[in-house]
Write a protein that holds these residues in place. Structure first.
Motif, short mmCIF file in Angstrom:
data_model
loop_
_atom_site.label_atom_id
_atom_site.label_comp_id
_atom_site.label_asym_id
_atom_site.label_seq_id
_atom_site.Cartn_x
_atom_site.Cartn_y
_atom_site.Cartn_z
N ARG A 62 -45.51 38.94 30.60
CA ARG A 62 -46.05 39.53 29.36
C ARG A 62 -44.96 40.10 28.47
N TYR A 63 -43.83 40.46 29.05
CA TYR A 63 -42.75 41.07 28.28
C TYR A 63 -41.61 40.12 27.95
N LEU A 64 -41.36 39.17 28.80
CA LEU A 64 -40.19 38.30 28.66
C LEU A 64 -40.61 36.84 28.51
N LYS A 65 -39.86 36.09 27.74
CA LYS A 65 -40.17 34.68 27.51
C LYS A 65 -39.39 33.76 28.45
N SER A 94 -52.04 25.36 22.83
CA SER A 94 -53.20 24.53 23.10
C SER A 94 -54.40 25.43 23.34
N PHE A 95 -55.59 24.88 23.13
CA PHE A 95 -56.80 25.67 23.24
C PHE A 95 -57.08 26.15 24.66
N LEU A 98 -53.30 35.68 26.39
CA LEU A 98 -52.01 36.35 26.62
C LEU A 98 -50.83 35.49 26.21
N SER A 99 -51.01 34.17 26.22
CA SER A 99 -49.91 33.30 25.80
C SER A 99 -49.58 33.50 24.32
N LEU A 100 -50.54 34.00 23.56
CA LEU A 100 -50.29 34.27 22.14
C LEU A 100 -49.27 35.39 21.95
N ARG A 109 -44.45 42.96 20.80
CA ARG A 109 -45.03 42.52 22.06
C ARG A 109 -44.92 43.62 23.12
N ALA A 110 -43.77 44.25 23.17
CA ALA A 110 -43.57 45.33 24.15
C ALA A 110 -44.55 46.47 23.89
N ILE A 111 -44.70 46.86 22.65
CA ILE A 111 -45.61 47.96 22.31
C ILE A 111 -47.05 47.57 22.59
#
Length: 172
Positions: A34-37, A108-109, A114-116, A125-127
């Protein structure tokens, strides 16, 4: 998590640590994601998190809160990684990099909402994660990130609006 297993971890029992790792790795990985790509960053933070969990296990007063304690360590490790990369610079100017068109083409649908989050600037994103998912209040977020409460609130608002735009573009 079973108390006896955690006690064995405190005694540096490698078998117990392996069992805890196997039970918790997926959950901690999800927090990091959730925090890192970057997958390499996620793996690094995952390893750092478990190292810290096992070396600080003696500080855990109440084994009943082990899972939330471990997740909090993961969040802090993610934030530390972002700070070290200077990626946590919080600025609305960063948002121009993420156009709605490229987001629409890339998502993709079938993917989870969460992927958004990957289409938000790092700071937003962090906040968003800290407030909406982890449940931290703005005052604590401000302290953790060395920003003002107002900045935390405005970045959360920006993140929400941006996520709404992405959802509308995806018809989700």
């Amino acid at each position: 998590m079973e108390r006896e297993l955690l006690l064995e971890c405190q005694r540096n029992n490698r078998n117990a640590q392996r069992q805890v790792y196997e039970k918790m790795a997926g959950k901690i990985y999800s927090v990091c994601k959730r925090y890192l790509k970057n997958d390499e960053d996620i793996e690094e933070v995952l390893a750092d998190t478990f190292y810290k969990i096992f070396t600080k296990m003696s500080q855990l007063q109440n084994p009943d809160i082990f899972e939330s304690w471990a997740k909090k360590i993961a969040v802090n490790e993610c934030l530390q990684k972002l700070r070290s990369q200077k990626a946590l610079h919080i600025s609305l100017e960063d948002s121009h990099v993420f156009s709605s068109e490229s987001a629409t083409e890339s998502i993709s649908f079938e993917k989870d909402i969460l992927s958004l989050l990957n289409f938000l600037p790092e700071g937003c994103r962090a906040i968003f994660n800290l407030f909406a998912i982890e449940g931290y209040p703005h005052k604590e977020i401000a302290t953790m990130l060395s920003i003002s409460e107002g900045t935390s609130k405005s970045q959360l608002n920006f993140a929400r609006k941006r996520l709404q735009e992405l959802l509308v573009n995806q018809n989700i």
